[in-house]
Design an enzyme around this catalytic site. Structure first.
Site, mmCIF file in Angstrom:
data_model
loop_
_atom_site.group_PDB
_atom_site.id
_atom_site.type_symbol
_atom_site.label_atom_id
_atom_site.label_comp_id
_atom_site.label_asym_id
_atom_site.label_seq_id
_atom_site.Cartn_x
_atom_site.Cartn_y
_atom_site.Cartn_z
ATOM 1 N N HIS A 263 0.795 -1.432 0.003
ATOM 2 C CA HIS A 263 -0.006 -0.195 0.039
ATOM 3 C C HIS A 263 0.739 1.200 0.002
ATOM 4 O O HIS A 263 0.787 2.303 -0.791
ATOM 5 C CB HIS A 263 -0.804 0.038 1.265
ATOM 6 C CG HIS A 263 -1.720 1.339 1.314
ATOM 7 N ND1 HIS A 263 -3.027 1.065 0.945
ATOM 8 C CD2 HIS A 263 -1.397 2.368 1.887
ATOM 9 C CE1 HIS A 263 -3.729 2.394 1.241
ATOM 10 N NE2 HIS A 263 -2.757 3.123 1.797
ATOM 11 N N GLU A 264 1.786 1.381 0.864
ATOM 12 C CA GLU A 264 2.609 2.551 1.167
ATOM 13 C C GLU A 264 3.603 2.668 -0.213
ATOM 14 O O GLU A 264 3.883 4.017 -0.544
ATOM 15 C CB GLU A 264 3.712 2.442 2.345
ATOM 16 C CG GLU A 264 2.490 2.486 3.709
ATOM 17 C CD GLU A 264 1.442 3.616 3.774
ATOM 18 O OE1 GLU A 264 1.696 4.442 3.103
ATOM 19 O OE2 GLU A 264 0.649 3.326 4.661
ATOM 20 N N HIS A 267 1.824 4.692 -2.574
ATOM 21 C CA HIS A 267 1.840 6.136 -2.339
ATOM 22 C C HIS A 267 3.264 6.707 -2.719
ATOM 23 O O HIS A 267 3.349 7.567 -3.472
ATOM 24 C CB HIS A 267 1.885 6.214 -0.738
ATOM 25 C CG HIS A 267 0.383 6.434 -0.376
ATOM 26 N ND1 HIS A 267 -0.785 7.278 -0.587
ATOM 27 C CD2 HIS A 267 -0.195 5.557 0.838
ATOM 28 C CE1 HIS A 267 -1.858 6.851 -0.016
ATOM 29 N NE2 HIS A 267 -1.352 6.090 0.713
ATOM 30 N N GLU A 293 -4.685 8.169 -2.534
ATOM 31 C CA GLU A 293 -5.168 7.065 -2.142
ATOM 32 C C GLU A 293 -5.351 5.985 -3.086
ATOM 33 O O GLU A 293 -5.362 4.652 -3.048
ATOM 34 C CB GLU A 293 -6.376 7.023 -1.047
ATOM 35 C CG GLU A 293 -6.751 6.147 -0.103
ATOM 36 C CD GLU A 293 -5.619 5.987 1.009
ATOM 37 O OE1 GLU A 293 -5.419 4.923 1.264
ATOM 38 O OE2 GLU A 293 -4.907 6.890 1.334
#
Ligand SMILES: [Zn+2]
Ligand SMILES: [Zn+2]
Lengths: 494, 494
Positions: A263-264, A267, A293
Site C-alpha cells: 500500500h505505502e 503512495h 489513495e
C-alpha cells in the site's frame, strides 16, 4: 523583468518547499526514530516552523503578487501553478490566527487524551474534548463557506479534495448504497462455503522486513530516493526526492505488514515520480488525498490481491518463511481475498470498507452542518453499523466511534478520500486494461512495467497540473463513477 | 515591561534554538539515514534554513536590544546569557554575506572533490581548491582580527575556543614538546618487550551493536533522550533533549566501534545533562569544542582505557563474543593501551595523538597568518612527521596532509581542541580524584555514580554560564596546564 510577480511567487514557494522538506523529515523522524523524551522539544520546533510557513504564505506581498501575476503572460503550466499557489494562499489566509491556534491546541488536547480514553472506552471524557474541536471546526467551516459561497461541509471537503462536493458524493455514495450491501452479503455467503488454511507463524520481524524490501523492489520503489522503516501507525512521508515509508510488524501475522508495505509503496511511487521540471512549485505536488489513495489502493487491492500478482509474491513469502499448506497458490489467493465484516475500518477488506467510510461521511457532514450534536454520534454509529454490517457497537465506543484519529484534531472532510480512492483505482485499472491489451498477460508473466508506465503517463507525471476532474477524464475518458469498482468487486468476489 | 530588551532577546534566541533543533535532526538524518538521492534537496533545505537563522541573528533589532539590555537590571545568569548572545550575534554579523556564501561554496567544492582526490592521492587537484578556501579564510580572519584587535589566527581560534589564544597555546604546546617525544619513545620501547594476543574476529555487527548499547547503559546514557545509530564518520548530534550518537562497525575489528561509542557517550552525557532552566538560551549550551572533547576523552581515555573500567567492560565483551585468550584481563588492558605511532590522526593512541595536533596547529597558524603558502604544506608535513614520529609522508599525501576533512571547508582553528580536550580531561580526572578519596575503589567496584556526579556538579550543569577559564578554575582550582596529562601518561605508559 518578465513576469516579475510570477517569478517572485515561484521564489517564495521554492523557499516554502524547503521548509516543508525539513518539516517532513523531522515529522518522519518523530514517528519512526525519535525517543519519547524528544517529543516536547520537537513539537515546539515544528510549531515554530509552521508559524513561519504560515506567515510567509499569507504575507500581503503574496496576495499582491497573486493579483498582479494574473495579468502577466504565463503559459499553461505557469497558469496551473499560479492557480495552485492562489489556492494554497487563500486556504491559509482565510482563517484568523487565533482560530488556527485554538484549533491546534484543542486538537492536540483531544488527540492526546484519546490515546488513553480509547482503550478505557471513555466516551464521556472523549466527547467533552471533541465538542470543543467540533465547535472550532464549525467556526472554520463557517468562515470558509462564506468566503467560497459553498456549504459548510463542502468548504472542509475542499481542503482535501478540490472539485469535490457533497452533492457529487451523495450521488456516488447513493449508487454504492444501491448495490454494495447485496454484493457484500453474496460474497460472505459464497466464502462461507470455502475452507481456508491460515498461515502459521511465527514470522520473524527480520524476515518480514526482507520480504517487504523484496516486494518494494519488485514494485519499482527507488531505494536511492527512499527508505522503509517502522512506526506504530504506518504512513508515507518525506519528500519526493527522499520518500520514507513505514510499516509495523507482528510476529504472529504475516500479511498485514506485507500488504501495508505494498500500500505505502503505491503512495511512494506516486511521490517518487512526480514531475521534476518545477522544483518546489505547487504544480509539482500530488493532486489530492483521494488520488494519492487511488495509487496506494491500486497497488494494494487492484494489483496486490490479484491472483496474477500473488503468484509472484508467493515465491518471496516461501523463500523467507518456508513451505506450508497455506502457501499453496489457490489457498493463498483466497486467504488474501477474504471478506469479513468487522468493527474496525483499518482492518476491513475492500468490500466492506466503503460501509465504514459512508457512515463516517454521513455523521461528520451532519455534525459540521449542525444537524446533529456530538452526543448523537454513538446512537447513529450503532444504527448505521447495524444497517450496513449487522454489527452493534452499543456501549462499545472503543471499537465504534472512538476508533479513528481523524476527528480528534478536526480532520473533518478527509474520510471520503478512502472510498473515492478505491473507485478511482478501479476506474484507472480498467482504463489501463483497455489501453494495454496484453496487460493481464504481462502481469501474469511478472512484467509490471507496462502497468507502471501507464500510471506514469496518466497520473504520476502530471502532479497538480490538471484538476482532478481533468486528470481522471484524460486518463479514463470519463468522470469518476462507481461502475468499475462494482465490476471489480463482482469479478473478484462473486 | 521589565527588562524588555533582554526579554526580546530571549524570545529571539528561543526561536533560533527551535530552528537549530530542526537543522540538527535533519543533519543527523543526512549522515545516518538519508539515501544518496536525497542529498541535493537536503542541502538546499538546510542552506535555506541557515540563511534564515543568519538573518534573524544579525538583524539590526538584535543589535539594538543587545545594546539596550546592557542597561537593564539583569542577574548574574542573565548577564552571562547576554554575553553569549552578544558573542553569537557579533560572530555572525561581522562577515559580509557575500563572503559567507563564497566560503560556503568553495568549502563544499573542496570537500566534495577531496572525497575522490584523497583516495587518488591527488595533491595537485586538491591544492587548487584548497588555495581558494585558504584565500577566503584569510579574508575572514582579517575581518575578524580587525574587529577584535587580535591576530588573524587567534580570531579563528576564538570561534571554537573563546578565551584561547595562540600565545597560550604556544606555552602549553611548548611544554608538551619538552617531554612528550621522550615519553613516547620510552612507552614504545617498554611495550616492544610485551607479547600481546590480538582479539580474533569476526565480530558480528549485531553483537557489536548490543555491546555498544550495554556500555552506553553502564555509562548512564539516557535512552529516553537519545539513540545509537550508524554513520560513515561517527559523531554526536541532535539536541540535548534528543542526543543522536553514531558509530561504524567493522566485523574484523572489535574495539574501534566500542571505544567510538564510549567516546561519543562522553559527548552525549554532557549534552543530556546541560542545564534545563534556560530553554533555548545560549547560556544553556555546551561551553566550547575543547570542553566537549574533554568529556569524550574523559570517558574514552581517562576512564575507558583504565584497568579498573576495562575489568567491567570485559564481561560485556565475553557475553557477546565468547571467551578467547585475548580477553584475559591483563592482555585486554595492555591491548587497549598499546602505543603505536602511525600516519593517521583518528587511529592514534593518546600518547602520539598530540603530535598529530601540534603539527597541524603549527601549519594552519602559519598558513592563516600568511607565513607559508598551500604549496609549502607537504614538505612541512613530512618534516614534522619525521621529527615527531619518525615517519615520512613524502609523496604520500593521502596519509599525510590530505587525511583530514577540517581544512576542506575552512575549519582552521579547530585542531587544537583535541589536545586541549585531552589536557582538560586529565586535569579534571585528577581533580575528581582529589575531591573524592574513594573514587578509584568505586570505579573498581563498578560504581561510576560518584564520578558522574562530580562531572555533573563541576562541568555539565554549568552550560556556558562560566567562561572556560572560570569553569576549569572552579572545577580544578587552577588554570589549564599539561602537568596532569603528563602524570596520567607517565602512570599509564611508563
Ligand atoms: Zn494510504
Ligand atoms: Zn569527540
Amino acid at each position: 523583468m518578465e513576469n516579475e510577480n510570477y517569478q517572485q511567487l515561484t521564489r517564495t514557494f521554492l523557499r516554502l518547499s524547503r521548509f516543508s522538506h525539513l518539516s517532513a523529515i523531522a515529522g518522519w523522524d518523530m514517528f519512526a526514530m525519535m525517543p519519547p523524551g524528544g517529543s516536547a522539544a520537537r513539537g515546539e520546533a515544528l510549531a515554530e516552523l509552521g508559524v513561519l510557513q504560515h506567515q510567509i504564505l499569507t504575507d500581503k506581498k503574496v496576495a499582491q503578487w497573486l493579483t498582479a501575476a494574473q495579468q502577466e503572460d504565463l503559459n499553461d503550466d505557469e497558469q496551473a501553478n499560479l492557480r495552485e499557489m492562489a489556492r494554497a494562499h487563500h486556504q491559509a489566509a482565510l482563517l484568523p490566527e487565533s482560530l488556527v491556534e485554538a484549533k491546534s491546541l484543542a486538537g492536540s488536547r483531544c488527540e492526546h487524551a484519546w490515546r488513553t480514553q480509547r482503550p478505557g472506552n471513555d466516551w464521556q471524557g472523549f466527547s467533552t474534548n471533541l465538542k470543543e474541536v467540533v465547535r472550532l471546526s464549525r467556526e472554520e467551516a463557517r468562515i470558509r463557506a462564506e468566503a467560497k459561497g459553498v456549504s459548510r461541509y463542502d468548504a472542509l471537503l475542499d481542503i482535501f479534495e478540490p472539485d469535490m462536493t457533497s452533492a457529487r458524493l451523495d450521488v456516488l455514495f447513493a449508487d454504492l448504497k444501491s448495490w454494495l450491501p447485496d454484493l457484500l452479503a453474496q460474497a460472505v455467503e459464497k466464502q462461507s462455503r470455502q475452507t481456508l488454511i491460515a498461515p502459521q507463524g511465527p514470522f520473524p520481524t527480520e524476515k518480514q522486513r526482507e520480504s517487504g524490501l523484496e516486494v518494494m523492489r519488485m514494485l519499482g520503489f527507488n531505494f536511492d530516493h527512499g527508505r522503509l522503516d517502522v512506526s506504530a501507525h504506518p504512513f508515507c512521508g518525506g519528500v519526493p526526492d527522499d520518500v520514507r515509508i513505514t510499516t509495523r510488524y507482528n510476529e504472529n501475522e504475516l500479511l498485514s505488514a506485507l500488504f501495508g508495505v505494498i500500500h505505502e509503496t503505491g503512495h511512494a511511487r506516486y511521490e517518487q515520480n512526480l514531475p521534476r521540471q518545477w522544483p518546489g512549485q505547487p504544480i509539482a505536488l500530488a493532486r489530492s488525498t483521494a488520488i494519492h489513495e487511488s495509487q496506494s489502493l491500486f497497488f494494494e487491492m487492484q494489483l496486490g490481491r490479484s491472483k496474477a500478482f500473488l503468484q509472484h509474491l508467493l515465491p518471496i513469502v516461501i523463500e523467507n518463511f518456508g513451505i506450508q499448506p497455506a502457501f499453496e497458490l489457490d489457498n493463498f489467493t483466497a486467504w488474501n481475498q477474504r471478506v469479513k465484516p468487522g468493527f474496525i475500518r483499518v482492518d476491513a477488506d475492500e468490500v466492506s470498507y466503503p460501509a465504514h467510510v459512508i457512515l463516517r461521511y454521513d455523521i461528520e457532514r451532519a455534525l459540521i452542518d449542525g444537524d446533529i450534536e456530538v452526543d448523537d454520534i454513538p446512537a447513529l454509529w450503532d444504527e448505521k453499523m447495524q444497517a450496513w454490517l449487522g454489527l452493534s457497537t452499543k456501549g462499545n465506543y472503543r471499537d465504534g466511534c472512538m476508533q479513528d484519529i481523524h476527528w480528534t484534531d478536526g480532520g473533518f472532510g478527509y474520510f471520503p478520500s478512502y472510498t473515492l480512492g478505491a473507485m478511482y483505482a478501479a476506474q484507472l485499472f480498467n482504463a489501463a486494461r483497455s489501453a494495454l491489451p496484453g496487460l493481464d498477460e504481462s502481469i501474469t508473466r511478472g512484467d509490471l512495467n507496462p502497468l507502471f508506465g501507464w500510471l506514469q503517463q496518466n497520473i504520476w507525471q502530471h502532479g497538480s497540473r490538471l484538476s482532478t476532474t481533468q486528470l481522471i477524464q484524460q486518463a479514463t475518458g470519463e468522470d469518476l463513477n462507481s461502475r468499475y469498482f462494482r465490476q471489480h468487486l463482482t469479478a473478484r468476489y462473486l
